[in-house]
Design a protein around this motif. Structure first.
Motif, PDB file in Angstrom:
ATOM      1  N   SER A 517       0.818  -1.221   0.000  1.00  0.00           N
ATOM      2  CA  SER A 517       0.000   0.000   0.000  1.00  0.00           C
ATOM      3  C   SER A 517       0.844   1.260   0.000  1.00  0.00           C
ATOM      4  CB  SER A 517      -0.897   0.015   1.240  1.00  0.00           C
ATOM      5  OG  SER A 517      -0.096   0.234   2.413  1.00  0.00           O
ATOM      6  N   HIS A 518       2.155   1.083   0.242  1.00  0.00           N
ATOM      7  CA  HIS A 518       3.064   2.221   0.393  1.00  0.00           C
ATOM      8  C   HIS A 518       2.578   3.176   1.490  1.00  0.00           C
ATOM      9  CE1 HIS A 518       5.301   0.915  -3.130  1.00  0.00           C
ATOM     10  NE2 HIS A 518       4.146   0.789  -3.768  1.00  0.00           N
ATOM     11  N   GLY A 519       1.951   2.575   2.499  1.00  0.00           N
ATOM     12  CA  GLY A 519       1.514   3.350   3.650  1.00  0.00           C
ATOM     13  C   GLY A 519       0.218   4.099   3.472  1.00  0.00           C
ATOM     14  N   VAL A 520      -0.470   3.882   2.353  1.00  0.00           N
ATOM     15  CA  VAL A 520      -1.724   4.591   2.088  1.00  0.00           C
ATOM     16  C   VAL A 520      -2.897   3.700   2.478  1.00  0.00           C
ATOM     17  CG1 VAL A 520      -3.177   5.679   0.347  1.00  0.00           C
ATOM     18  CG2 VAL A 520      -0.678   5.891   0.207  1.00  0.00           C
ATOM     19  N   ALA A 521      -3.663   4.129   3.439  1.00  0.00           N
ATOM     20  CA  ALA A 521      -4.830   3.370   3.901  1.00  0.00           C
ATOM     21  C   ALA A 521      -6.040   3.685   3.037  1.00  0.00           C
ATOM     22  CB  ALA A 521      -5.118   3.698   5.359  1.00  0.00           C
ATOM     23  N   ASP A 522      -6.922   2.714   2.917  1.00  0.00           N
ATOM     24  CA  ASP A 522      -8.167   2.890   2.177  1.00  0.00           C
ATOM     25  C   ASP A 522      -9.320   2.472   3.086  1.00  0.00           C
ATOM     26  OD1 ASP A 522     -10.315   2.989   0.480  1.00  0.00           O
ATOM     27  OD2 ASP A 522      -9.458   1.686  -1.063  1.00  0.00           O
ATOM     28  N   PRO A 523      -9.873   3.411   3.853  1.00  0.00           N
ATOM     29  CA  PRO A 523     -10.926   3.061   4.818  1.00  0.00           C
ATOM     30  C   PRO A 523     -12.163   2.443   4.189  1.00  0.00           C
ATOM     31  CG  PRO A 523     -10.066   5.285   5.197  1.00  0.00           C
ATOM     32  CD  PRO A 523      -9.529   4.838   3.880  1.00  0.00           C
ATOM     33  N   SER A 524     -12.346   2.595   2.884  1.00  0.00           N
ATOM     34  CA  SER A 524     -13.543   2.048   2.247  1.00  0.00           C
ATOM     35  C   SER A 524     -13.505   0.530   2.092  1.00  0.00           C
ATOM     36  CB  SER A 524     -13.725   2.684   0.854  1.00  0.00           C
ATOM     37  OG  SER A 524     -12.697   2.243  -0.041  1.00  0.00           O
ATOM     38  N   VAL A 525     -12.321  -0.067   2.238  1.00  0.00           N
ATOM     39  CA  VAL A 525     -12.198  -1.513   2.055  1.00  0.00           C
ATOM     40  C   VAL A 525     -12.913  -2.241   3.190  1.00  0.00           C
ATOM     41  CG1 VAL A 525     -10.579  -3.453   2.014  1.00  0.00           C
ATOM     42  CG2 VAL A 525     -10.042  -1.344   0.773  1.00  0.00           C
ATOM     43  N   GLU A 526     -13.699  -3.229   2.834  1.00  0.00           N
ATOM     44  CA  GLU A 526     -14.379  -4.069   3.820  1.00  0.00           C
ATOM     45  C   GLU A 526     -13.483  -5.257   4.170  1.00  0.00           C
ATOM     46  OE1 GLU A 526     -17.311  -3.666   5.375  1.00  0.00           O
ATOM     47  OE2 GLU A 526     -17.570  -1.706   4.397  1.00  0.00           O
ATOM     48  N   ILE A 527     -13.263  -5.476   5.444  1.00  0.00           N
ATOM     49  CA  ILE A 527     -12.450  -6.607   5.878  1.00  0.00           C
ATOM     50  C   ILE A 527     -13.229  -7.903   5.654  1.00  0.00           C
ATOM     51  CG2 ILE A 527     -11.290  -7.703   7.841  1.00  0.00           C
ATOM     52  CD1 ILE A 527     -10.962  -4.937   9.053  1.00  0.00           C
ATOM     53  N   LYS A 528     -12.556  -8.912   5.119  1.00  0.00           N
ATOM     54  CA  LYS A 528     -13.180 -10.207   4.902  1.00  0.00           C
ATOM     55  C   LYS A 528     -12.997 -11.077   6.144  1.00  0.00           C
ATOM     56  CE  LYS A 528     -12.933 -10.472  -0.145  1.00  0.00           C
ATOM     57  NZ  LYS A 528     -12.486 -11.274  -1.326  1.00  0.00           N
ATOM     58  N   PHE A 529     -14.082 -11.486   6.731  1.00  0.00           N
ATOM     59  CA  PHE A 529     -14.053 -12.319   7.931  1.00  0.00           C
ATOM     60  C   PHE A 529     -14.552 -13.715   7.579  1.00  0.00           C
ATOM     61  CE2 PHE A 529     -14.370  -8.075   9.706  1.00  0.00           C
ATOM     62  CZ  PHE A 529     -13.518  -8.120  10.799  1.00  0.00           C
ATOM     63  N   GLY A 530     -13.666 -14.713   7.681  1.00  0.00           N
ATOM     64  CA  GLY A 530     -14.119 -16.084   7.554  1.00  0.00           C
ATOM     65  C   GLY A 530     -14.890 -16.485   8.799  1.00  0.00           C
ATOM     66  N   PRO A 531     -15.682 -17.558   8.724  1.00  0.00           N
ATOM     67  CA  PRO A 531     -16.516 -17.966   9.875  1.00  0.00           C
ATOM     68  C   PRO A 531     -15.716 -18.376  11.099  1.00  0.00           C
ATOM     69  CG  PRO A 531     -16.571 -19.602   8.113  1.00  0.00           C
ATOM     70  CD  PRO A 531     -15.910 -18.404   7.547  1.00  0.00           C
ATOM     71  N   ASN A 532     -14.410 -18.684  10.943  1.00  0.00           N
ATOM     72  CA  ASN A 532     -13.601 -19.076  12.097  1.00  0.00           C
ATOM     73  C   ASN A 532     -13.021 -17.877  12.831  1.00  0.00           C
ATOM     74  OD1 ASN A 532     -12.114 -21.199  13.661  1.00  0.00           O
ATOM     75  ND2 ASN A 532     -10.334 -20.121  12.819  1.00  0.00           N
ATOM     76  N   ILE A 533     -13.036 -16.710  12.212  1.00  0.00           N
ATOM     77  CA  ILE A 533     -12.410 -15.533  12.828  1.00  0.00           C
ATOM     78  C   ILE A 533     -13.378 -14.943  13.835  1.00  0.00           C
ATOM     79  CG2 ILE A 533     -11.488 -13.222  12.406  1.00  0.00           C
ATOM     80  CD1 ILE A 533     -10.618 -14.213   9.637  1.00  0.00           C
ATOM     81  N   LYS A 534     -12.976 -14.958  15.084  1.00  0.00           N
ATOM     82  CA  LYS A 534     -13.844 -14.512  16.174  1.00  0.00           C
ATOM     83  C   LYS A 534     -13.190 -13.377  16.943  1.00  0.00           C
ATOM     84  CE  LYS A 534     -16.646 -17.974  15.308  1.00  0.00           C
ATOM     85  NZ  LYS A 534     -17.946 -17.762  14.642  1.00  0.00           N
ATOM     86  N   ASP A 535     -14.033 -12.539  17.526  1.00  0.00           N
ATOM     87  CA  ASP A 535     -13.536 -11.472  18.399  1.00  0.00           C
ATOM     88  C   ASP A 535     -13.107 -12.059  19.735  1.00  0.00           C
ATOM     89  OD1 ASP A 535     -14.027  -9.456  16.552  1.00  0.00           O
ATOM     90  OD2 ASP A 535     -16.093  -9.186  17.229  1.00  0.00           O
ATOM     91  N   TRP A 536     -12.273 -11.305  20.432  1.00  0.00           N
ATOM     92  CA  TRP A 536     -11.886 -11.723  21.774  1.00  0.00           C
ATOM     93  C   TRP A 536     -13.091 -11.635  22.705  1.00  0.00           C
ATOM     94  CZ3 TRP A 536      -7.484 -14.122  22.385  1.00  0.00           C
ATOM     95  CH2 TRP A 536      -6.433 -13.869  21.504  1.00  0.00           C
ATOM     96  N   PRO A 537     -13.290 -12.621  23.570  1.00  0.00           N
ATOM     97  CA  PRO A 537     -14.397 -12.537  24.530  1.00  0.00           C
ATOM     98  C   PRO A 537     -14.157 -11.416  25.532  1.00  0.00           C
ATOM     99  CG  PRO A 537     -12.972 -14.406  25.038  1.00  0.00           C
ATOM    100  CD  PRO A 537     -12.504 -13.855  23.728  1.00  0.00           C
ATOM    101  N   ALA A 538     -15.234 -10.926  26.132  1.00  0.00           N
ATOM    102  CA  ALA A 538     -15.124  -9.869  27.143  1.00  0.00           C
ATOM    103  C   ALA A 538     -14.321 -10.375  28.331  1.00  0.00           C
ATOM    104  CB  ALA A 538     -16.515  -9.429  27.580  1.00  0.00           C
ATOM    105  N   MET A 539     -13.525  -9.497  28.912  1.00  0.00           N
ATOM    106  CA  MET A 539     -12.682  -9.853  30.056  1.00  0.00           C
ATOM    107  C   MET A 539     -12.900  -8.843  31.175  1.00  0.00           C
ATOM    108  SD  MET A 539      -9.246 -11.097  28.040  1.00  0.00           S
ATOM    109  CE  MET A 539      -9.441 -12.141  26.576  1.00  0.00           C
ATOM    110  N   GLU A 540     -13.017  -9.368  32.385  1.00  0.00           N
ATOM    111  CA  GLU A 540     -13.352  -8.547  33.545  1.00  0.00           C
ATOM    112  C   GLU A 540     -12.111  -7.883  34.138  1.00  0.00           C
ATOM    113  OE1 GLU A 540     -16.512  -8.003  34.978  1.00  0.00           O
ATOM    114  OE2 GLU A 540     -17.079  -8.854  33.035  1.00  0.00           O
TER     115      GLU A 540
END
Length: 761
Positions: A517-540
């Protein structure tokens, strides 16, 4: 061959060592006319100057480092970016390279590996990074070819992040440390000690970089001589080593448990940058005319012989000559080590590999960031040219570390020379190093020019009754063994004409396939999430008091991260924190996960406002006993699990060794010491207490409960000693400590994890 100084030493003009003893001042006065203080002379190391340049704290005793570049691979980058996203990531603030060299085969779990790759590509587009597709290069070779620079610093989420031979101070850490850099925060450490690795002489014909590295590791690992220090390679012997040779030694410094490494640079390193089209990135580095080091490792390169690290650690080293001369005695010692490392779960022997007094091996591998370099492969081809590896059990696989290396050995004929022998040449892949490729047969013995030979690191599974083992060797002696059709042979025992061909780097394949990307971000890009990719669970956050159940007790001298969370095919699940946690300690203590989950039920009930003892009835007498002495309510006491290990955390930087415990309800580790800084940092960043108990003091056992009252106040008030109690018929008091913690580390623990820390700040 290798000797250690008893204390510190001065290095004069880069060539003369003056050890710090009773006569040192008189010697220095006669040579220099004055006597510099140790503190002033310590500023003369290359390490000091690089750290000073990257330190933002204004205090060289308490460093706050900002790195120039970051690197990750497909076992680690999903978790890192997910953590950073949860903490407010908008753009990669510095170059961040995502390589795909670990989960490359896409052979386990259906689409999950390639799903992770697509996640990486879309994140590189969205946040402004670099994406290296599978099979193009292993993470460290790409960094050498395209990222390293003289006087720069690189942070990588792989423990073998070492580019010191190229003048780059690089460190391998767990993912949360990269998250901090992505959020424009700093890497906070005390000024590390610096140890000189003083090289003299020149390697004999047939000796390679792995031989030198193993000789050093065997000398310094057990005594912790360079633990958490910077290894600084100096002395006249440096000039006698090619760039590839230096790189091969340098990458293995990780196995000493040092913090990082740096080498003096010269025309050979300049040539490396010239060849790779990056001449401007070269910088000549040398220590000052007077430099002080905390110790010296003397290495006479001329005396190094072909080495072998026998199972189950890179420090279990012998010369091949010594092994062959004392074969049965050394194999007997390996069996004794196996009883400790494998907990007697399977019968292990290598004595059945002895045929007519010679040791037969089943497999040879030359691979990855340590073995897959151009010179290693060409030397192996020289040894094997015109020979055959045979048609019996022995096999040989070679993995060039990058596609440019692969292309060059195709052009110069080395590829054909290797393939004609029966060897198989494969694409750039780290799998053989962590058990995801070329797993041997049951009871087989593999020799590898790779980085580690921990128990089951090659992919066998104790829980299934399988056992194979690995010895580490240099590519040259592996090729010599292959030429002898599997009978262990040192390369120095063969008369070989080494062609030493010149390397020509062709970056066309990268220009055609690597997304930059040469350091150029493109905020319009949608991240592709496979069904195995999960967020971290909440932690107390950490409550006022802590009740811990000991759910695993490990008394091995060292516990590796591979034992805490196995490598191999399980790595495919590392984008799913809950799914991966199911494998925690599965090869070391298969009952751990079930025990931890039972305790977690109580904490989940507490957080939901219900009675913990109803969810986990064995808690009731424990809580009743505590309440006899302490007035506590369910709102003020967290209930979780802990493990005891003598010295946990040797090996990989993978954060999952800690995060999987946290996902399963872990609140702490208890140890006599931590094998590496990076594992201790991983615990802290996941909100786990890095407790230390004195060696020989163990008042609890597996299954016991430990009550730690007032833990929040103890952390906040920086208490040197933390009182804890084993809960039984009475409360039996004992003491814990947590060692040095920065203010941010304390707050991370109080907040419950790094994600919470950033959300709260």
């Amino acid at each position: 061959m290798i000797n250690l100084s008893d204390g510190g030493a001065y290095l004069l003009h880069g060539t003369e060592i003056i050890e710090d003893n009773a006569d040192v001042q008189a010697i220095l006065a006669s040579k220099l006319g004055s006597v510099p203080s140790k503190e002033e002379a310590a500023k003369g190391t290359m390490a000091y100057s690089i750290l000073e340049k990257h330190n933002t704290s204004g205090n060289m005793e308490q460093l706050q480092i900002k790195f120039d570049k970051l690197t990750s691979h497909d076992i680690t980058f999903v978790g890192i970016i997910q953590t950073a996203r949860a903490s407010g990531l908008e753009k990669f603030p510095i170059p961040y390279v995502l390589t795909n060299c670990h989960n490359s085969l896409c052979a386990v779990g259906g689409t999950i590996n390639e799903d992770d790759h697509m996640f990486g590509l879309t994140c590189a587009k969205k946040y402004g990074g670099v994406y290296v597709p599978p099979h193009q290069a292993v993470i460290h070779q790409f960094a050498r070819e395209m990222l390293a620079g003289g006087g720069k610093m690189i942070l990588g989420s792989d423990s073998h992040t070492r580019y010191g031979a190229l003048g780059t101070m690089a460190m391998g850490e767990g993912g949360p440390e990269l998250v901090k850099q992505l959020l424009n925060k700093t890497y906070d450490i005390k000024m590390p000690g610096v140890v000189a690795i003083y090289l003299t002489g020149e390697p004999m014909k047939g000796v390679g970089p792995q031989d030198v590295a193993l000789a050093i590791i065997g000398k310094v690992f057990g005594n912790g001589y360079v633990k958490n220090k910077v290894m600084e390679f100096v002395g006249p012997g440096v000039s006698n080593l090619s760039a590839d040779f230096r790189i091969g030694v340098d990458v293995m410094t990780t196995e000493t448990t040092c913090l990082s490494s740096i080498w003096r640079t010269d025309d050979r390193i300049k040539e490396f940058y010239d060849i790779h089209g990056r001449s401007a990135d070269f910088a000549e580095l040398n220590p000052a005319d007077v430099a002080y080091y905390d110790g010296v490792v003397y290495v006479n390169l001329s005396e190094i012989k072909p080495m072998i690290a026998m199972p189950f650690h890179p420090s279990n080293t012998y010369t091949i000559e010594e092994l062959n001369a004392n074969l049965m005695d050394i194999l007997d010692d390996v069996e004794k080590r196996a009883k400790v490392s494998l907990d007697g779960q399977v019968d292990f022997t290598l004595k059945n590999k002895v045929i007519d007094g010679k040791l037969y091996v089943d497999q040879g591998i030359i691979a990855g960031c340590a073995g897959g370099g151009f010179e290693n492969i060409c030397a192996a081809a020289d040894i094997l040219r015109g020979k055959s590896i045979g048609d019996d059990e022995f096999t040989l696989s070679v993995y060039p570390a990058s596609t440019p290396i692969y292309m060059e050995i195709a052009r110069n004929g080395a590829l054909a020379d290797l393939m004609q022998t029966g060897a198989i040449v494969k694409t750039a892949f780290c799998g053989p190093c962590f058990g995801a490729g070329d797993t041997p047969a049951n009871n087989a013995f593999s020799i590898r020019h790779s980085t580690r030979n921990f128990p089951n690191r090659e992919g066998s599974k104790l829980q299934n009754g399988q056992i194979a083992s690995v010895a580490l060797m240099d590519a040259r002696s592996i090729a010599a063994t292959a030429a002898n059709k599997g009978f262990l042979t040192a390369a120095t025992d063969m008369d070989v004409e080494y062609k030493n061909p010149k390397y020509f780097f062709d970056k066309t394949i990268y220009e055609n396939r690597v997304f930059d990307s040469h350091g150029v971000a493109d905020p319009s890009v949608e991240i592709k999430f496979g069904p195995n990719i999960k967020d971290w669970p909440a932690m107390e956050p950490l409550p006022e008091n802590l009740l811990l159940k000991v759910v695993s007790e490990i008394h091995d001298p060292v516990t590796t991260t591979d034992e805490l969370i196995p490598s191999g095919e399980t790595s495919s699940f590392r984008s799913n924190p809950i799914g991966l946690a199911e494998f925690t300690l599965s090869r070391k203590d298969p009952a751990y996960v079930g025990r931890a989950k039972e305790v977690k039920k109580a904490e989940e009930a507490r957080v939901a406002g219900n009675c913990p003892a109803e969810a986990f009835p064995e808690l009731k007498p424990v809580m009743d006993k505590i309440k006899e002495s302490y007035k506590i309510s369910r709102d003020t006491i967290a209930i979780g699990s802990t493990i005891f290990a003598v010295k946990p955390g040797d090996g990989s930087a993978r954060e999952q060794a800690a995060s999987c415990q946290k996902v399963l309800g872990g609140w702490a580790n208890i140890a006599n010491e931590y094998a590496t800084k990076r594992y201790r940092s991983n615990l802290i960043n996941w909100g786990m207490l890095p407790f230390i108990i004195k060696d020989g003091e163990l008042p609890f056992a597996n299954g016991d409960y430990i009550f730690v009252p007032g833990i929040v106040d103890a952390i906040r008030n920086k208490d040197d000693v933390i009182k804890a109690y084993v809960v039984g018929d009475s409360l039996k008091e004992f003491e814990l400590t947590v060692g040095d913690l920065t203010d941010d580390e304390r707050q991370i623990i109080l907040d419950g994890c790094l994600i919470n820390f950033y959300r709260n700040n």
